[in-house]
Design a protein around this motif. Structure first.
Motif, PDB file in Angstrom:
ATOM      1  N   ALA A 104      -5.357   2.253  -3.154  1.00  0.00           N
ATOM      2  CA  ALA A 104      -6.223   1.425  -2.321  1.00  0.00           C
ATOM      3  C   ALA A 104      -5.363   0.520  -1.440  1.00  0.00           C
ATOM      4  CB  ALA A 104      -7.145   0.579  -3.196  1.00  0.00           C
ATOM      5  N   SER A 105      -5.872   0.206  -0.252  1.00  0.00           N
ATOM      6  CA  SER A 105      -5.094  -0.593   0.701  1.00  0.00           C
ATOM      7  C   SER A 105      -4.751  -1.964   0.131  1.00  0.00           C
ATOM      8  CB  SER A 105      -5.864  -0.744   2.019  1.00  0.00           C
ATOM      9  OG  SER A 105      -7.131  -1.366   1.790  1.00  0.00           O
ATOM     10  N   GLY A 106      -5.663  -2.556  -0.633  1.00  0.00           N
ATOM     11  CA  GLY A 106      -5.376  -3.852  -1.244  1.00  0.00           C
ATOM     12  C   GLY A 106      -4.238  -3.783  -2.235  1.00  0.00           C
ATOM     13  N   ASP A 107      -4.171  -2.700  -3.021  1.00  0.00           N
ATOM     14  CA  ASP A 107      -3.064  -2.524  -3.966  1.00  0.00           C
ATOM     15  C   ASP A 107      -1.746  -2.339  -3.224  1.00  0.00           C
ATOM     16  OD1 ASP A 107      -4.715  -2.743  -6.168  1.00  0.00           O
ATOM     17  OD2 ASP A 107      -5.013  -0.577  -6.362  1.00  0.00           O
ATOM     18  N   LEU A 108      -1.784  -1.549  -2.147  1.00  0.00           N
ATOM     19  CA  LEU A 108      -0.565  -1.314  -1.374  1.00  0.00           C
ATOM     20  C   LEU A 108      -0.008  -2.615  -0.809  1.00  0.00           C
ATOM     21  CD1 LEU A 108      -1.540   1.918   0.581  1.00  0.00           C
ATOM     22  CD2 LEU A 108       0.171   1.729  -1.229  1.00  0.00           C
ATOM     23  N   ALA A 109      -0.901  -3.495  -0.366  1.00  0.00           N
ATOM     24  CA  ALA A 109      -0.453  -4.771   0.187  1.00  0.00           C
ATOM     25  C   ALA A 109       0.217  -5.626  -0.877  1.00  0.00           C
ATOM     26  CB  ALA A 109      -1.640  -5.521   0.798  1.00  0.00           C
ATOM     27  N   LEU A 110      -0.278  -5.562  -2.114  1.00  0.00           N
ATOM     28  CA  LEU A 110       0.306  -6.344  -3.201  1.00  0.00           C
ATOM     29  C   LEU A 110       1.631  -5.741  -3.684  1.00  0.00           C
ATOM     30  CD1 LEU A 110      -2.874  -7.167  -5.307  1.00  0.00           C
ATOM     31  CD2 LEU A 110      -1.501  -8.779  -4.006  1.00  0.00           C
ATOM     32  N   PHE A 111       1.734  -4.423  -3.674  1.00  0.00           N
ATOM     33  CA  PHE A 111       2.982  -3.792  -4.120  1.00  0.00           C
ATOM     34  C   PHE A 111       4.144  -4.207  -3.220  1.00  0.00           C
ATOM     35  CE2 PHE A 111       0.282   0.069  -5.513  1.00  0.00           C
ATOM     36  CZ  PHE A 111      -0.028  -0.548  -6.710  1.00  0.00           C
ATOM     37  N   GLY A 112       3.931  -4.176  -1.917  1.00  0.00           N
ATOM     38  CA  GLY A 112       5.037  -4.338  -0.988  1.00  0.00           C
ATOM     39  C   GLY A 112       5.802  -3.032  -0.880  1.00  0.00           C
ATOM     40  N   ALA A 113       6.624  -2.937   0.140  1.00  0.00           N
ATOM     41  CA  ALA A 113       7.336  -1.682   0.408  1.00  0.00           C
ATOM     42  C   ALA A 113       8.326  -1.328  -0.699  1.00  0.00           C
ATOM     43  CB  ALA A 113       8.071  -1.784   1.746  1.00  0.00           C
ATOM     44  N   LEU A 115       8.314  -1.381  -3.982  1.00  0.00           N
ATOM     45  CA  LEU A 115       7.880  -0.642  -5.164  1.00  0.00           C
ATOM     46  C   LEU A 115       7.494   0.799  -4.850  1.00  0.00           C
ATOM     47  CD1 LEU A 115       5.789  -3.284  -7.143  1.00  0.00           C
ATOM     48  CD2 LEU A 115       8.236  -2.802  -7.235  1.00  0.00           C
ATOM     49  N   LEU A 116       7.458   1.148  -3.577  1.00  0.00           N
ATOM     50  CA  LEU A 116       7.119   2.509  -3.175  1.00  0.00           C
ATOM     51  C   LEU A 116       8.292   3.248  -2.543  1.00  0.00           C
ATOM     52  CD1 LEU A 116       3.669   1.583  -1.683  1.00  0.00           C
ATOM     53  CD2 LEU A 116       3.981   3.179  -3.574  1.00  0.00           C
ATOM     54  N   ASP A 117       9.317   2.523  -2.126  1.00  0.00           N
ATOM     55  CA  ASP A 117      10.472   3.122  -1.466  1.00  0.00           C
ATOM     56  C   ASP A 117      11.484   3.586  -2.501  1.00  0.00           C
ATOM     57  OD1 ASP A 117      12.607   3.842   0.098  1.00  0.00           O
ATOM     58  OD2 ASP A 117      12.957   1.840   0.928  1.00  0.00           O
ATOM     59  N   PRO A 118      11.816   4.887  -2.533  1.00  0.00           N
ATOM     60  CA  PRO A 118      12.793   5.344  -3.532  1.00  0.00           C
ATOM     61  C   PRO A 118      14.173   4.737  -3.325  1.00  0.00           C
ATOM     62  CG  PRO A 118      12.285   7.100  -1.976  1.00  0.00           C
ATOM     63  CD  PRO A 118      11.316   5.987  -1.718  1.00  0.00           C
ATOM     64  N   GLY A 119      14.511   4.335  -2.094  1.00  0.00           N
ATOM     65  CA  GLY A 119      15.793   3.695  -1.829  1.00  0.00           C
ATOM     66  C   GLY A 119      16.953   4.669  -1.885  1.00  0.00           C
ATOM     67  N   ALA A 120      18.148   4.105  -1.815  1.00  0.00           N
ATOM     68  CA  ALA A 120      19.357   4.921  -1.844  1.00  0.00           C
ATOM     69  C   ALA A 120      19.611   5.436  -3.247  1.00  0.00           C
ATOM     70  CB  ALA A 120      20.543   4.093  -1.359  1.00  0.00           C
ATOM     71  N   GLY A 121      20.477   6.405  -3.344  1.00  0.00           N
ATOM     72  CA  GLY A 121      20.851   6.928  -4.650  1.00  0.00           C
ATOM     73  C   GLY A 121      20.595   8.409  -4.793  1.00  0.00           C
ATOM     74  N   GLY A 122      19.718   8.947  -3.943  1.00  0.00           N
ATOM     75  CA  GLY A 122      19.475  10.371  -3.988  1.00  0.00           C
ATOM     76  C   GLY A 122      20.449  11.122  -3.092  1.00  0.00           C
ATOM     77  N   ASN A 123      20.633  12.410  -3.356  1.00  0.00           N
ATOM     78  CA  ASN A 123      21.447  13.283  -2.517  1.00  0.00           C
ATOM     79  C   ASN A 123      20.833  14.674  -2.619  1.00  0.00           C
ATOM     80  OD1 ASN A 123      22.200  14.281  -4.993  1.00  0.00           O
ATOM     81  ND2 ASN A 123      24.352  13.694  -4.841  1.00  0.00           N
ATOM     82  N   PRO A 124      21.350  15.668  -1.906  1.00  0.00           N
ATOM     83  CA  PRO A 124      20.728  16.990  -1.979  1.00  0.00           C
ATOM     84  C   PRO A 124      20.599  17.533  -3.400  1.00  0.00           C
ATOM     85  CG  PRO A 124      22.222  16.894  -0.119  1.00  0.00           C
ATOM     86  CD  PRO A 124      22.403  15.608  -0.879  1.00  0.00           C
ATOM     87  N   ALA A 125      21.607  17.271  -4.243  1.00  0.00           N
ATOM     88  CA  ALA A 125      21.534  17.764  -5.619  1.00  0.00           C
ATOM     89  C   ALA A 125      20.420  17.067  -6.394  1.00  0.00           C
ATOM     90  CB  ALA A 125      22.879  17.561  -6.317  1.00  0.00           C
ATOM     91  N   ALA A 126      20.279  15.748  -6.181  1.00  0.00           N
ATOM     92  CA  ALA A 126      19.215  15.007  -6.851  1.00  0.00           C
ATOM     93  C   ALA A 126      17.854  15.457  -6.347  1.00  0.00           C
ATOM     94  CB  ALA A 126      19.400  13.506  -6.626  1.00  0.00           C
TER      95      ALA A 126
END
Length: 285
Positions: A104-113, A115-126
């Protein structure tokens, strides 16, 4: 279940040193599964603790330490009521039964970016590892997350590490080993890449099924938000779902953000001798 927790951290130095302020996240968070009865933190050399609450709702103790000393001891003693069900039943909103689903849009606003962004740390093997997992994983949301929890726990051998910080998920997968924080960071990255809102958790681990009466440790795990059920704990190190045996002290965007003790000293690197940490958890009726 009533738990008494005693957490001692000792830093030793070759000579008396002056300390920078230390930031402590070692106070249990009260919630639906945990009620705090009492909580104290003692510092030697003495410190007048400054208490606050951070943006995640964690209780933060800032310890300014005026006196120089050859050792720093941080003692935390807590008593809590722990009521988490060892075999929980989670009731999701029908819209979230199957993956993928939309928050829900309200939940997304509370999470902030964060908690949804996987961030760095992945690579093709991951990415390939996660794609291989997803190809055979079920679409049922709870079954999918439980399977991911199991997959991380099976793929990565637990080991203690003296090095500070958390390994990137790609390194953890390459080494096939890591600490509880490393396993949690891998699960966190994977869950976010699959579209789930997820947060890092830190606190204390107690095994209610242990034959010993005094078993505990500091621990790291993750929580995923599912509509209807709320935040659900996933512990890939223990391969468990739910909060049984877990007493959270902090939630954050990354494992590094919820480290129990963060601080430093003024001096040479050779002045540092050792760090010892021990946790005792005793249960009573």
């Amino acid at each position: 279940m009533r738990l008494r927790i005693r957490h001692v951290t000792i830093y030793r130095y070759a000579r008396s040193v002056h300390f920078l302020d230390h930031r402590l996240l070692i106070t249990p968070r009260s919630g639906r599964d945990v009620t705090t009865i009492s909580s104290t933190v003692t510092i030697d050399p003495g410190s007048e603790l400054v208490w606050s609450e951070d943006a995640a709702g964690n209780t933060v103790a800032l310890a300014p330490i005026a006196d120089a000393a050859p050792a720093l001891t941080i003692l935390a003693e807590h008593e809590v009521l722990h009521a988490a069900d060892p075999y929980p039943i989670f009731r999701l909103d029908p819209s979230a039964f199957r993956h993928p689903f939309a928050y829900a849009s309200g939940d997304l606003a509370l999470f902030g970016a964060g908690l949804l962004d996987p961030g760095a740390g992945g690579n093709p093997a991951a990415a390939a590892w996660l794609a291989g997992f997803r190809a055979t994983a079920p679409d049922d949301t709870l079954m999918l997350l439980n399977a991911l929890n199991e997959a991380v726990g099976i793929a990565i051998a637990y080991r203690t590490r003296d090095e500070e910080g958390t390994q990137p998920p790609s390194l953890t997968l390459a080494l096939r080993s890591g600490s509880c924080r490393d396993l949690a960071a891998l699960f966190l990255w994977a869950a976010r890449r699959l579209g789930f809102a997820a947060r890092a958790a830190s606190g204390y681990l107690f095994d209610p099924g242990s034959s010993a009466g005094d078993v505990g440790a500091t621990h790291a795990w993750c929580e995923v938000f599912l509509p209807g059920a709320g935040w659900i704990a996933f512990d890939p190190t223990q391969r468990r779902m739910g909060s049984a045996g877990l007493v959270a002290t902090a939630f954050g965007v990354t494992s590094e953000a919820v480290l129990p003790v963060v601080g430093g000293f003024l001096g040479d690197a050779d002045d540092f001798v050792s760090m010892e940490a021990s946790v005792s958890v005793k249960a009573s009726a």
